[in-house]
Design a protein around this motif. Structure first.
Motif, PDB file in Angstrom:
ATOM      1  N   SER A 443       9.778   7.230  -3.574  1.00 14.36           N
ATOM      2  CA  SER A 443      11.249   6.757  -2.371  1.00 14.36           C
ATOM      3  C   SER A 443      10.231   5.310  -1.574  1.00 14.36           C
ATOM      4  CB  SER A 443      11.130   7.894  -1.802  1.00 14.36           C
ATOM      5  OG  SER A 443      10.542   8.419  -0.648  1.00 14.36           O
ATOM      6  N   ALA A 444       9.593   4.940  -1.517  1.00 13.99           N
ATOM      7  CA  ALA A 444       8.609   4.452  -0.795  1.00 13.99           C
ATOM      8  C   ALA A 444       9.228   3.043  -1.648  1.00 13.99           C
ATOM      9  CB  ALA A 444       7.401   3.973  -0.023  1.00 13.99           C
ATOM     10  N   ALA A 445       8.933   2.887  -2.923  1.00 17.73           N
ATOM     11  CA  ALA A 445       8.918   1.674  -3.716  1.00 17.73           C
ATOM     12  C   ALA A 445      10.170   1.769  -3.889  1.00 17.73           C
ATOM     13  CB  ALA A 445       8.309   2.125  -5.017  1.00 17.73           C
ATOM     14  N   ARG A 446      11.195   2.185  -3.958  1.00 18.38           N
ATOM     15  CA  ARG A 446      12.609   2.177  -4.162  1.00 18.38           C
ATOM     16  C   ARG A 446      13.204   1.435  -2.603  1.00 18.38           C
ATOM     17  NH1 ARG A 446      17.641   3.195  -6.125  1.00 18.38           N
ATOM     18  NH2 ARG A 446      18.906   3.426  -5.077  1.00 18.38           N
ATOM     19  N   ALA A 475       5.841  -6.621  -0.137  1.00 16.60           N
ATOM     20  CA  ALA A 475       6.392  -5.140   0.205  1.00 16.60           C
ATOM     21  C   ALA A 475       5.242  -4.355  -0.865  1.00 16.60           C
ATOM     22  CB  ALA A 475       7.483  -5.279  -1.268  1.00 16.60           C
ATOM     23  N   ILE A 476       4.645  -4.681  -1.805  1.00 21.93           N
ATOM     24  CA  ILE A 476       3.580  -4.149  -2.540  1.00 21.93           C
ATOM     25  C   ILE A 476       2.524  -3.294  -1.424  1.00 21.93           C
ATOM     26  CG2 ILE A 476       1.349  -4.227  -3.534  1.00 21.93           C
ATOM     27  CD1 ILE A 476       3.471  -3.872  -5.414  1.00 21.93           C
ATOM     28  N   TYR A 477       2.256  -4.137  -0.358  1.00 21.16           N
ATOM     29  CA  TYR A 477       1.768  -3.305   0.830  1.00 21.16           C
ATOM     30  C   TYR A 477       2.426  -2.912   1.559  1.00 21.16           C
ATOM     31  CZ  TYR A 477      -0.245  -3.444   5.912  1.00 21.16           C
ATOM     32  OH  TYR A 477      -1.245  -3.692   6.892  1.00 21.16           O
ATOM     33  N   GLU A 478       3.563  -2.875   2.618  1.00 20.15           N
ATOM     34  CA  GLU A 478       4.305  -1.490   3.318  1.00 20.15           C
ATOM     35  C   GLU A 478       4.308  -0.264   1.940  1.00 20.15           C
ATOM     36  OE1 GLU A 478       5.255  -1.376   5.367  1.00 20.15           O
ATOM     37  OE2 GLU A 478       4.705  -3.560   6.254  1.00 20.15           O
ATOM     38  N   CYS A 479       4.615   0.145   0.587  1.00 14.97           N
ATOM     39  CA  CYS A 479       4.496   0.783  -0.165  1.00 14.97           C
ATOM     40  C   CYS A 479       3.177   1.387   0.233  1.00 14.97           C
ATOM     41  CB  CYS A 479       4.436   0.321  -1.555  1.00 14.97           C
ATOM     42  SG  CYS A 479       6.140  -0.129  -1.928  1.00 14.97           S
ATOM     43  N   LYS A 480       2.184   0.922  -0.332  1.00 13.68           N
ATOM     44  CA  LYS A 480       0.922   1.617   0.038  1.00 13.68           C
ATOM     45  C   LYS A 480       0.841   1.884   1.585  1.00 13.68           C
ATOM     46  CE  LYS A 480      -1.701  -1.497  -3.637  1.00 13.68           C
ATOM     47  NZ  LYS A 480      -2.332  -2.144  -3.755  1.00 13.68           N
ATOM     48  N   TYR A 481       1.004   0.926   2.584  1.00 16.73           N
ATOM     49  CA  TYR A 481       0.781   2.031   3.818  1.00 16.73           C
ATOM     50  C   TYR A 481       2.187   3.286   3.563  1.00 16.73           C
ATOM     51  CZ  TYR A 481       1.186   1.670   8.946  1.00 16.73           C
ATOM     52  OH  TYR A 481       1.482   2.656  10.580  1.00 16.73           O
ATOM     53  N   GLN A 482       2.962   2.956   3.643  1.00 13.86           N
ATOM     54  CA  GLN A 482       3.585   3.928   3.770  1.00 13.86           C
ATOM     55  C   GLN A 482       3.262   5.796   3.360  1.00 13.86           C
ATOM     56  OE1 GLN A 482       7.578   4.261   3.304  1.00 13.86           O
ATOM     57  NE2 GLN A 482       7.620   1.056   4.017  1.00 13.86           N
ATOM     58  N   ILE A 483       2.129   5.536   2.022  1.00 15.00           N
ATOM     59  CA  ILE A 483       1.238   6.678   1.379  1.00 15.00           C
ATOM     60  C   ILE A 483       0.228   6.703   1.486  1.00 15.00           C
ATOM     61  CG2 ILE A 483       2.835   7.070  -0.122  1.00 15.00           C
ATOM     62  CD1 ILE A 483       0.831   5.678  -1.944  1.00 15.00           C
ATOM     63  N   GLY A 484       0.010   5.687   3.236  1.00 15.68           N
ATOM     64  CA  GLY A 484      -2.087   5.513   3.603  1.00 15.68           C
ATOM     65  C   GLY A 484      -2.654   5.630   2.706  1.00 15.68           C
TER      66      GLY A 484
END
Length: 485
Positions: A443-446, A475-484
């Motif tokens: 969902s973070a990727a979406r 955007a890639i950084y934010e995805c990874k950040y959101q899942i820790g």
């Protein structure tokens, strides 16, 4: 940090959810069995209504249905209970899809989740941090003979004919989790379709585009006819990005290994292309226009800033009807499949709720839950009636065997019959549906690719390749950040 704490709590819930196996029971004869040492009146993973002790199996079902859809559901629960009088379905509307997810996420931590729920793939991935969702393969494949109350029998599992009757893309969504196992069954679906002003197209001898190249040329033609228009509205930036990845067969995400794969040259190129479209005034989106683009599409053609085409949900067809206050219509609407990179290999997104079954200490509750899920998803008449009431697409290929539904589809038109016209187009493109991999973080990727598309189309920093690449990296950084990570 918050996500990690929630993940830990969900993982702890695993202690209350032992793995289940199918067992024989008298679920249909009124002697509701329980596991050794268990009762059937509540507790973690048990009956969510401990006040009830009537000897029946009570199944709790969370959904988002409004009043009209609940009426259809209630009608078919009566039919289900004629076959299985010992199973009581206690269903509950829990706000919207995110509300269902959030409530279940909390309830899993104490083992008090429902038996069945509406779900999207990322919801299931979240619940499975705690291994809370029951895999369905053993039920689907079961040859156990079940005797109904009327003396007739069926196998507990699905016949090959029933499996083959599902629209493949909808059925296969249940296996989108990277391990090959089946976690959900399709309930009712939607997709994206191409709405167009059929009256305008006929007046100017315009053809419906089959590819994005044809659509680009068409936008230029429409802009020349009506310079004040925005020819195309696209409601979902995220859907647009993900669909382009699928059409180009370009990496987006993966359920295993490295999850976030969308920063690549192919994807950067199509985003740059659509930025040019935005700069030329060819297109706008929901976020960029400040609301669903159906508001632009349903304007009178003489209005400034109107659109002649809109890509949006098939389930939202009611919002694409250009009706005047006096009941007349501004124009006739046509519907087609969305444009493609390769018209010979079409891809269109599959959306809409599925059903998941949750693990419980009492295996007979899980078995009863499966029987109800099987009933809803394989019952032709329910699927047809629910589809007509909801505007969603039935999940069965033979839905037109229902005479009422077939007649409704035959009478679909570009005016008041637009919702069924959208469904008709959706059923005709059954070979085009895809689903993206599901994992904790999908969902973070979406969310991120939707924001990425919006940002790259409009922000001045994305006027060159370097700026677009930087936006992708962020955007890639934010995805990874959101899942820790």
């Amino acid at each position: 940090m918050k996500r990690r704490i929630v993940s830990l709590l969900l993982a702890l819930a695993l202690l209350a959810l032992p793995l289940l196996a199918i067992t024989s029971c008298d679920v249909l004869t009124g002697n509701a069995g329980t596991e050794p040492g268990e009762n059937n009146n509540g507790g973690n993973g048990g009956n969510k209504n401990p006040a009830v002790n009537d000897g029946k199996i009570h199944i709790t079902f969370y959904h988002t249905m409004g009043e009209s859809l609940r009426a259809v559901l209630d009608k078919y629960i009566v039919e289900f209970n004629k076959l299985y009088p010992n199973i009581v379905i206690d269903h509950k509307q829990v706000g919207g899809y995110d509300d269902v997810r959030d409530q279940i996420q909390t309830e899993i931590t104490v083992g008090d989740q429902p038996h069945i729920a509406y779900c999207y793939p990322d919801h299931v991935a979240l619940y499975n941090i705690a291994y809370a969702v029951q895999t369905l393969d053993e039920y689907i494949n079961s040859q156990e003979v079940v005797t109904r109350a009327d003396g007739s029998t069926e196998i507990l599992g699905l016949t090959q004919e029933q499996i083959d009757n599902f629209i493949d893309g909808y059925y296969n969504e249940g296996k989108a989790y990277g391990d090959g196992k089946m976690y959900t069954m399709p309930m009712s679906k939607s997709t994206e379709v191409f709405y167009y002003n059929k009256t305008f197209f006929e007046q100017h001898n315009l053809s419906v585009p089959k590819t994005w190249d044809e659509l680009e040329a068409l936008c230029a033609t429409i802009k020349a006819i009506d310079p004040d228009s925005i020819p195309l509205g696209y409601d979902s930036e995220a859907n647009w990005f993900i669909t382009m990845c699928e059409q180009y067969q370009s990496p987006y995400t993966s359920a295993t290994g490295e999850h976030f794969l969308f920063d690549n040259q192919t994807n950067r190129d199509f985003v740059a292309r659509f930025r040019r479209w935005y700069e030329l005034g060819y297109v706008t989106t929901q976020e960029l226009s400040g609301g669903y683009t159906s508001a632009l599409f349903t304007k009178a053609p003489a209005d400034t800033g109107n659109s002649y085409m809109c890509i949006g949900s098939s389930a939202g067809a009611n919002h694409q009807i250009p009706k005047n206050d006096d009941g007349t219509y501004k124009f006739e609407v046509g519907i087609a499949s969305i444009p493609q990179v390769n018209a010979n290999a079409p891809k269109a997104i599959s959306q809409g709720p599925s059903l998941c079954v949750f693990k419980k200490r009492n295996a007979e509750e899980v078995k009863a839950s499966w029987l109800f899920v099987k009933f809803l998803t394989t019952n032709l008449d329910f699927q047809a009636e629910f589809g007509m009431a909801s505007g969603y697409i039935p999940v069965l290929e033979n839905v037109t065997d229902n005479a009422v539904y077939a007649e409704e589809l035959a009478n679909a038109n570009g005016y008041e019959g637009l919702p069924l016209l959208a469904t008709k187009v959706a059923l005709e493109q059954a070979n085009a549906y895809y689903t993206s991999p599901a994992f904790n973080g999908s969902s973070a990727a979406r969310d991120q690719v939707g924001q990425l598309m919006q940002f790259c189309m409009a922000d001045p920093t994305c006027s060159n390749a370097a700026g677009i690449k930087a936006a992708f990296e962020n955007a890639i950084y934010e995805c990874k950040y959101q899942i820790g990570e």
